[in-house]
Design a protein around this motif. Structure first.
Motif, PDB file in Angstrom:
ATOM      1  N   ASN A  71       0.849  -1.181   0.000  1.00  0.00           N
ATOM      2  CA  ASN A  71       0.000   0.000   0.000  1.00  0.00           C
ATOM      3  C   ASN A  71       0.886   1.233   0.000  1.00  0.00           C
ATOM      4  O   ASN A  71       2.078   1.184   0.338  1.00  0.00           O
ATOM      5  N   ILE A  72       0.287   2.374  -0.343  1.00  0.00           N
ATOM      6  CA  ILE A  72       1.016   3.644  -0.349  1.00  0.00           C
ATOM      7  C   ILE A  72       0.160   4.699   0.335  1.00  0.00           C
ATOM      8  O   ILE A  72      -1.036   4.838   0.038  1.00  0.00           O
ATOM      9  N   LEU A  73       0.765   5.436   1.252  1.00  0.00           N
ATOM     10  CA  LEU A  73       0.154   6.629   1.829  1.00  0.00           C
ATOM     11  C   LEU A  73       1.032   7.820   1.458  1.00  0.00           C
ATOM     12  O   LEU A  73       2.194   7.885   1.855  1.00  0.00           O
ATOM     13  N   VAL A  74       0.479   8.735   0.678  1.00  0.00           N
ATOM     14  CA  VAL A  74       1.187   9.947   0.256  1.00  0.00           C
ATOM     15  C   VAL A  74       0.620  11.124   1.032  1.00  0.00           C
ATOM     16  O   VAL A  74      -0.595  11.337   1.060  1.00  0.00           O
ATOM     17  N   ILE A  75       1.498  11.890   1.665  1.00  0.00           N
ATOM     18  CA  ILE A  75       1.106  13.115   2.366  1.00  0.00           C
ATOM     19  C   ILE A  75       1.760  14.278   1.644  1.00  0.00           C
ATOM     20  O   ILE A  75       2.989  14.395   1.599  1.00  0.00           O
ATOM     21  N   ALA A  76       0.935  15.144   1.046  1.00  0.00           N
ATOM     22  CA  ALA A  76       1.434  16.279   0.278  1.00  0.00           C
ATOM     23  C   ALA A  76       1.176  17.573   1.039  1.00  0.00           C
ATOM     24  O   ALA A  76       0.080  17.795   1.551  1.00  0.00           O
ATOM     25  N   LEU A  77       2.201  18.402   1.109  1.00  0.00           N
ATOM     26  CA  LEU A  77       2.114  19.696   1.796  1.00  0.00           C
ATOM     27  C   LEU A  77       2.249  20.826   0.791  1.00  0.00           C
ATOM     28  O   LEU A  77       2.809  20.649  -0.301  1.00  0.00           O
ATOM     29  N   ASP A  78       1.777  21.992   1.175  1.00  0.00           N
ATOM     30  CA  ASP A  78       1.681  23.119   0.248  1.00  0.00           C
ATOM     31  C   ASP A  78       2.547  24.275   0.752  1.00  0.00           C
ATOM     32  O   ASP A  78       2.350  24.773   1.865  1.00  0.00           O
ATOM     33  N   LEU A 237      -3.369   5.860  -1.218  1.00  0.00           N
ATOM     34  CA  LEU A 237      -4.152   6.924  -0.590  1.00  0.00           C
ATOM     35  C   LEU A 237      -3.301   8.182  -0.518  1.00  0.00           C
ATOM     36  O   LEU A 237      -2.193   8.156   0.028  1.00  0.00           O
ATOM     37  N   SER A 238      -3.792   9.281  -1.063  1.00  0.00           N
ATOM     38  CA  SER A 238      -3.085  10.560  -1.011  1.00  0.00           C
ATOM     39  C   SER A 238      -3.918  11.573  -0.243  1.00  0.00           C
ATOM     40  O   SER A 238      -5.116  11.748  -0.520  1.00  0.00           O
ATOM     41  N   VAL A 239      -3.282  12.227   0.726  1.00  0.00           N
ATOM     42  CA  VAL A 239      -3.936  13.273   1.511  1.00  0.00           C
ATOM     43  C   VAL A 239      -3.114  14.546   1.339  1.00  0.00           C
ATOM     44  O   VAL A 239      -1.932  14.585   1.699  1.00  0.00           O
ATOM     45  N   VAL A 335       5.057   5.001   3.259  1.00  0.00           N
ATOM     46  CA  VAL A 335       4.622   6.361   3.583  1.00  0.00           C
ATOM     47  C   VAL A 335       5.586   7.335   2.920  1.00  0.00           C
ATOM     48  O   VAL A 335       6.806   7.208   3.055  1.00  0.00           O
ATOM     49  N   VAL A 336       5.024   8.288   2.199  1.00  0.00           N
ATOM     50  CA  VAL A 336       5.829   9.332   1.554  1.00  0.00           C
ATOM     51  C   VAL A 336       5.276  10.690   1.953  1.00  0.00           C
ATOM     52  O   VAL A 336       4.054  10.902   1.917  1.00  0.00           O
ATOM     53  N   LEU A 337       6.163  11.592   2.352  1.00  0.00           N
ATOM     54  CA  LEU A 337       5.769  12.967   2.676  1.00  0.00           C
ATOM     55  C   LEU A 337       6.617  13.905   1.836  1.00  0.00           C
ATOM     56  O   LEU A 337       7.839  13.755   1.756  1.00  0.00           O
ATOM     57  N   TRP A 338       5.964  14.890   1.208  1.00  0.00           N
ATOM     58  CA  TRP A 338       6.690  15.871   0.391  1.00  0.00           C
ATOM     59  C   TRP A 338       5.935  17.191   0.367  1.00  0.00           C
ATOM     60  O   TRP A 338       4.735  17.246   0.636  1.00  0.00           O
ATOM     61  N   SER A 339       6.654  18.253   0.043  1.00  0.00           N
ATOM     62  CA  SER A 339       6.053  19.577  -0.165  1.00  0.00           C
ATOM     63  C   SER A 339       6.338  20.024  -1.581  1.00  0.00           C
ATOM     64  O   SER A 339       7.419  19.762  -2.123  1.00  0.00           O
ATOM     65  N   PRO A 359      15.489  28.883  -0.015  1.00  0.00           N
ATOM     66  CA  PRO A 359      14.200  28.866   0.698  1.00  0.00           C
ATOM     67  C   PRO A 359      13.016  28.551  -0.204  1.00  0.00           C
ATOM     68  O   PRO A 359      11.990  28.050   0.268  1.00  0.00           O
ATOM     69  N   GLY A 360      13.141  28.816  -1.510  1.00  0.00           N
ATOM     70  CA  GLY A 360      12.031  28.583  -2.420  1.00  0.00           C
ATOM     71  C   GLY A 360      11.954  27.195  -2.999  1.00  0.00           C
ATOM     72  O   GLY A 360      10.931  26.826  -3.590  1.00  0.00           O
ATOM     73  N   VAL A 361      13.019  26.392  -2.840  1.00  0.00           N
ATOM     74  CA  VAL A 361      13.043  25.087  -3.512  1.00  0.00           C
ATOM     75  C   VAL A 361      13.487  23.932  -2.614  1.00  0.00           C
ATOM     76  O   VAL A 361      13.338  22.766  -2.996  1.00  0.00           O
ATOM     77  N   HIS A 362      14.022  24.203  -1.436  1.00  0.00           N
ATOM     78  CA  HIS A 362      14.480  23.160  -0.514  1.00  0.00           C
ATOM     79  C   HIS A 362      13.282  22.697   0.312  1.00  0.00           C
ATOM     80  O   HIS A 362      12.691  23.481   1.057  1.00  0.00           O
ATOM     81  N   VAL A 363      12.921  21.426   0.185  1.00  0.00           N
ATOM     82  CA  VAL A 363      11.648  20.960   0.741  1.00  0.00           C
ATOM     83  C   VAL A 363      11.822  19.679   1.546  1.00  0.00           C
ATOM     84  O   VAL A 363      12.781  18.933   1.359  1.00  0.00           O
ATOM     85  N   PRO A 364      10.875  19.398   2.451  1.00  0.00           N
ATOM     86  CA  PRO A 364      10.845  18.084   3.113  1.00  0.00           C
ATOM     87  C   PRO A 364      10.517  16.987   2.106  1.00  0.00           C
ATOM     88  O   PRO A 364       9.667  17.157   1.232  1.00  0.00           O
ATOM     89  N   PHE A 365      11.198  15.858   2.254  1.00  0.00           N
ATOM     90  CA  PHE A 365      10.926  14.672   1.434  1.00  0.00           C
ATOM     91  C   PHE A 365      11.346  13.472   2.263  1.00  0.00           C
ATOM     92  O   PHE A 365      12.517  13.321   2.615  1.00  0.00           O
ATOM     93  N   ILE A 366      10.372  12.637   2.620  1.00  0.00           N
ATOM     94  CA  ILE A 366      10.592  11.501   3.516  1.00  0.00           C
ATOM     95  C   ILE A 366       9.953  10.268   2.897  1.00  0.00           C
ATOM     96  O   ILE A 366       8.832  10.335   2.378  1.00  0.00           O
ATOM     97  N   VAL A 367      10.655   9.141   2.981  1.00  0.00           N
ATOM     98  CA  VAL A 367      10.124   7.860   2.506  1.00  0.00           C
ATOM     99  C   VAL A 367      10.310   6.821   3.612  1.00  0.00           C
ATOM    100  O   VAL A 367      11.439   6.613   4.079  1.00  0.00           O
ATOM    101  N   ARG A 368       9.208   6.210   4.028  1.00  0.00           N
ATOM    102  CA  ARG A 368       9.288   5.105   4.991  1.00  0.00           C
ATOM    103  C   ARG A 368       8.758   3.846   4.332  1.00  0.00           C
ATOM    104  O   ARG A 368       7.614   3.807   3.867  1.00  0.00           O
TER     105      ARG A 368
END
Length: 487
Positions: A71-78, A237-239, A335-339, A359-368
């Motif tokens: 399964n995949i859980l994607v968490i997208a931030l803005d 699932l993407s939130v 689980v993937v989290l990104w902005s 500051p405009g392009v450096h983002v969180p990116f996590i993969v579990r």
């Protein structure tokens, strides 16, 4: 070697910029070379993986095999920049949920978006393509609108039998906002909301109950899905959370976490733009926002609101991850989290997005990965367009077209290996930046150039592009850019 502090900060308050000469910055830099550390982040995360800890990490246990069809859980931030605890981007930020996830995942310390605003970035993330191949250059277009009938990675998963479900903002389309909507008139920032729209660049403590906020409802929809899904088919699932996008209307208690007295603000030196050309200065001073914000005495207020929005989003991530941990899907879900991109709050006197500096392009990116509990702090440079091919690789699904991104699976299976793949970021259509382990090279449509040594000068104060000694470096980096062309 050029010396420079990792960050320039000043105390919060209703004041403008504090001038600091480059001479005194160089003298003081020797005292301030230590990278900001997150209070409370596990020592496991800070000392392992990627070869960047300064000490040899203990050998990690063999990874748990990933299910053939996880399964995949994607968490997208803005609009979330590197102001999260595990990245050390702001010394006072509170992101316990994101940091806990990073503490048992592959946490990329140098992940960069491939575009500088929402729709182009999200088109790239979801397709694995460069901006040049999505042809989505700004927020007036979407991937599906420009490429009708062309798959995104979720479409490929769906064709292979995955249940694909989205809540909130994933692509640059999303569900209608529930209350509270931003008011029609600005509340805190009354002078400079334009040209983003009346009241759009604004903030205020919301008096609405948590469950009346969009992010709460999107998160709750994700929680309900995890609690009720009992099909044998794997799911994706993407939130997607709205914050930290403006307007920053979040509950009062999150503002209370960041008292303005003593709040640390970015502090660009007064001469920070002196070594830029007209194009770079125009980007930095776009819409005259810095003068407008500081003229109202609102710099600390804006930073407080942005930090409050980060912690609000983090609280929703915590709810979602707790639900996953308590569900039957806990041990077989990636689980993937990104902005989508970063955000400036006065660095280089710039506000908002649409800039190619860190500051405009450096983002969180996590993969579990499923069953993963060991943290890997990854120092290699990666781009967000690598997400789609990585997930397809782990799910055993073949892409329907050749992607520009590359699967990170080989890197995740051998985290301390060299990974020398520069990241290209595009602003609108013709301005670009290339990021390597050492360099950020920016080239504008006019041909104007900037070059920063990100190891010696992580705050990008010293533009080296005009120095003859770096001509070959620029030539080498130019090879990763699209051809220079007129609009």
């Amino acid at each position: 070697m050029i010396s420079g502090p990792p960050w320039g900060w000043r105390r919060g308050g209703r004041h403008g910029n504090i001038a600091v000469s480059k001479f005194f910055r160089d003298v003081n830099a020797m005292k301030r070379r230590t990278v900001l550390q997150l209070a409370g982040l596990s020592s496991t995360l800070m000392g392992c993986g990627g070869g960047s800890s300064g000490t040899d990490p203990a050998p990690a246990p063999a990874p748990t095999p990933t299910p053939d069809r996880p399964n995949i859980l994607v968490i997208a931030l803005d609009d979330l920049n590197n102001w999260v605890g595990y990245l050390g981007g702001h010394p006072q930020v509170k992101t316990p949920a994101i940091d806990a996830l990073a503490g048992q995942s592959f946490a990329f310390m140098k992940a960069f978006s491939n575009a500088t605003e929402c729709s182009p970035s999200r088109a790239s993330v979801l397709s694995g393509l460069s901006v040049q191949n999505t042809h989505v250059y700004d927020n007036t277009a979407t991937f599906k609108g420009i490429n009708p009938g062309k798959d995104q990675f979720e479409d490929m998963l769906k064709r292979s039998g995955y249940q694909v479900t989205r809540y909130g903002k994933i692509d640059h389309t999303y569900s209608s906002y529930p209350l509270p909507m931003p008011p029609s008139q600005p509340v805190a920032n009354k002078t400079c909301p334009a040209p983003l729209g009346e009241g759009s660049f604004d903030w205020w403590p919301s008096t609405a109950a948590d469950d009346q906020h969009p992010d709460y409802r999107y998160t709750q929809s994700g929680i309900d899905f995890l609690n009720s899904y009992d099909s044998s088919a794997p799911f994706c699932l993407s939130v997607g959370l709205v914050h930290t996008h403006v307007a920053w209307y979040v509950p009062q208690r999150f503002f209370d976490m960041y008292p303005k007295q003593g709040l640390q603000l970015p502090s660009p030196p007064a001469d920070d733009l002196d070594d830029l050309g007209p194009a770079g200065r125009s980007v930095a001073l776009q819409y005259n926002f810095h003068q407008c914000v500081t003229g109202q005495g609102l710099w600390a207020d804006a930073v407080q609101a942005y930090l409050a929005s980060i912690s609000w989003a983090d609280s929703q991530i915590g709810r979602l991850l707790t639900a996953l941990a308590n569900s039957r899907h806990a041990d077989n879900t990636i689980v993937v989290l990104w902005s989508d991109h970063g955000f400036h709050l006065g660095e280089k006197f710039h506000w908002h997005k649409l800039a190619l500096w860190d500051p405009g392009v450096h983002v969180p990116f996590i993969v579990r990965l499923p069953g993963q509990t060991v943290a890997h702090k990854m120092s290699q440079v990666v781009g967000l367009r690598d997400l789609a091919p990585t997930l397809l690789d782990y799910c055993g699904v073949k892409s329907t077209y050749a992607m520009d991104g590359r699967s990170l699976r080989p890197l995740l299976e051998k985290p301390d290996q060299s990974w020398d793949y520069p990241v290209l970021t595009t602003r609108l259509q013709y301005d670009h930046a290339v990021r390597t382990a050492q360099w950020r090279y920016i080239r504008y449509q006019s041909g104007e150039q900037e070059l920063y040594d990100m190891q010696a000068d992580p705050s990008e104060h010293y533009n080296l592009a005009k120095q003859a000694a770096y001509a070959q470096t620029i030539a080498d980096l130019d090879a990763y850019m699209p051809p220079l062309q007129a609009s």
